[in-house]
Scaffold this motif. Structure first.
Motif, short mmCIF file in Angstrom:
data_model
loop_
_atom_site.label_atom_id
_atom_site.label_comp_id
_atom_site.label_asym_id
_atom_site.label_seq_id
_atom_site.Cartn_x
_atom_site.Cartn_y
_atom_site.Cartn_z
N ARG A 170 0.84 -1.19 0.00
CA ARG A 170 0.00 0.00 0.00
C ARG A 170 0.88 1.24 0.00
NH1 ARG A 170 -2.82 3.64 2.82
NH2 ARG A 170 -4.98 3.93 2.23
N CYS A 171 0.47 2.23 -0.75
CA CYS A 171 1.23 3.47 -0.84
C CYS A 171 0.97 4.33 0.39
CB CYS A 171 0.82 4.26 -2.08
SG CYS A 171 1.25 3.41 -3.59
N PRO A 172 1.98 5.03 0.89
CA PRO A 172 1.81 5.85 2.10
C PRO A 172 1.16 7.19 1.81
CG PRO A 172 4.08 5.95 1.37
CD PRO A 172 3.37 5.00 0.45
N VAL A 173 -0.09 7.17 1.36
CA VAL A 173 -0.78 8.41 1.00
C VAL A 173 -0.97 9.32 2.20
CG1 VAL A 173 -1.90 7.52 -1.04
CG2 VAL A 173 -3.05 7.32 1.15
N GLU A 174 -0.88 8.77 3.39
CA GLU A 174 -1.05 9.61 4.57
C GLU A 174 0.13 10.59 4.75
OE1 GLU A 174 0.76 5.70 5.72
OE2 GLU A 174 -1.04 6.27 4.66
N HIS A 175 1.16 10.45 3.93
CA HIS A 175 2.31 11.36 4.00
C HIS A 175 2.09 12.63 3.20
CE1 HIS A 175 4.94 8.76 6.31
NE2 HIS A 175 4.40 7.77 5.63
N THR A 176 0.89 12.81 2.68
CA THR A 176 0.55 14.08 2.04
C THR A 176 -0.29 14.89 3.01
OG1 THR A 176 -1.44 13.18 1.04
CG2 THR A 176 0.59 13.06 -0.26
N ARG A 177 -0.26 16.17 2.81
CA ARG A 177 -1.03 17.06 3.69
C ARG A 177 -1.59 18.19 2.85
NH1 ARG A 177 2.59 19.90 7.55
NH2 ARG A 177 2.45 21.58 6.08
N GLU A 178 -2.88 18.40 2.97
CA GLU A 178 -3.50 19.52 2.27
C GLU A 178 -3.00 20.83 2.85
OE1 GLU A 178 -7.75 19.32 2.17
OE2 GLU A 178 -7.73 17.76 0.63
N ALA A 179 -2.90 21.81 1.99
CA ALA A 179 -2.46 23.14 2.41
C ALA A 179 -3.47 23.72 3.41
CB ALA A 179 -2.34 24.05 1.20
N ARG A 180 -2.94 24.43 4.36
CA ARG A 180 -3.81 25.18 5.27
C ARG A 180 -4.38 26.37 4.52
NH1 ARG A 180 0.69 24.70 9.57
NH2 ARG A 180 0.09 22.78 10.61
N PRO A 181 -5.53 26.85 4.94
CA PRO A 181 -6.08 28.03 4.26
C PRO A 181 -5.07 29.18 4.25
CG PRO A 181 -7.71 27.08 5.74
CD PRO A 181 -6.41 26.37 6.01
N ALA A 182 -4.87 29.74 3.07
CA ALA A 182 -3.92 30.85 2.92
C ALA A 182 -4.37 31.71 1.75
CB ALA A 182 -2.51 30.31 2.68
N SER A 183 -3.86 32.91 1.71
CA SER A 183 -4.18 33.80 0.59
C SER A 183 -3.50 33.28 -0.67
CB SER A 183 -3.70 35.22 0.89
OG SER A 183 -2.29 35.25 0.87
N VAL A 184 -4.00 33.74 -1.81
CA VAL A 184 -3.38 33.38 -3.09
C VAL A 184 -1.92 33.82 -3.09
CG1 VAL A 184 -3.40 33.87 -5.56
CG2 VAL A 184 -5.54 33.36 -4.39
N ALA A 185 -1.64 35.00 -2.55
CA ALA A 185 -0.26 35.50 -2.53
C ALA A 185 0.66 34.58 -1.75
CB ALA A 185 -0.22 36.92 -1.95
N VAL A 186 0.19 34.06 -0.63
CA VAL A 186 1.01 33.14 0.17
C VAL A 186 1.24 31.85 -0.61
CG1 VAL A 186 0.99 31.69 2.25
CG2 VAL A 186 0.40 34.12 2.41
N ASN A 187 0.18 31.31 -1.22
CA ASN A 187 0.35 30.08 -2.00
C ASN A 187 1.27 30.29 -3.20
OD1 ASN A 187 -1.18 28.38 -0.37
ND2 ASN A 187 -3.09 28.93 -1.39
N VAL A 188 1.16 31.42 -3.86
CA VAL A 188 2.06 31.73 -4.97
C VAL A 188 3.50 31.81 -4.48
CG1 VAL A 188 2.74 33.56 -6.60
CG2 VAL A 188 0.36 32.82 -6.48
#
Length: 170
Positions: free
Chosen positions: A2-20
């Motif tokens: 099984r692949c360790p998909v739990e090693h991914t994490r969704e981004a926390r809410p942030a502004s577009v500028a922060v994500n960019v």
């Protein structure tokens, strides 16, 4: 296995500028390591073992053009993740929304493709056969190791919409 998909994490809410900003930092780090540092080490090894460069002006020019075109597409893909996906390309800060626009309408991971062929462009520019081999081998490694994890993660997170997308797009 099984692949360790739990090693991914969704981004926390942030502004577009922060994500960019985070996306640009990730791109600089990845390009710096995979397209500058590693090829430099490979070319040093080539010189050590006596492999000559095959570079010429035409290949250098082609390599530059290829690198710039692919780099623009890769940057565009990263910006799509940051702006529309509310996250980044990095699995530890991944998008919170399914992104299937732009180049993603034609291929499921255009960033892997562009990165691979940017490596080939670097190899062409410097006339480095082992850099080209390294780049192509990187695509096979990504396809065998990371793609499965990524697809399992996407299927778990986005369900049926992702499954339809995966069935429709190579």
């Amino acid at each position: 296995m099984r692949c360790p998909v739990e090693h991914t994490r969704e981004a926390r809410p942030a502004s577009v500028a922060v994500n960019v900003g985070k996306t640009l930092l990730q791109i600089v780090a990845f390009w710096g390591f995979f397209l500058v540092v590693t090829p430099a080490a490979i070319m040093r090894f080539e010189r050590f073992i006596g492999i000559s460069s095959f570079a010429n002006d035409a290949l250098r020019l082609f390599g530059i053009g290829l690198f710039l075109i692919l780099g623009a597409i890769g940057l565009y893909c990263g910006m799509i993740f940051a702006v529309l996906g509310s996250g980044t390309p990095l699995p530890l800060n991944t998008t919170t929304k399914l992104v299937i626009v732009g180049p993603y309408r034609y291929v499921r991971n255009p960033m892997a493709l562009t990165g691979t062929f940017q490596g080939v462009a670097v190899g062409l520019y410097f006339g480095s056969p082992l850099t080209i081999v390294y780049s192509v081998a990187g695509m096979f490694a990504w396809n065998l190791l990371a793609r499965r994890w990524e697809e399992e993660n996407m299927a778990r997170r986005f369900g049926e919409p992702y499954e339809r997308y995966r069935a429709a797009i190579p």
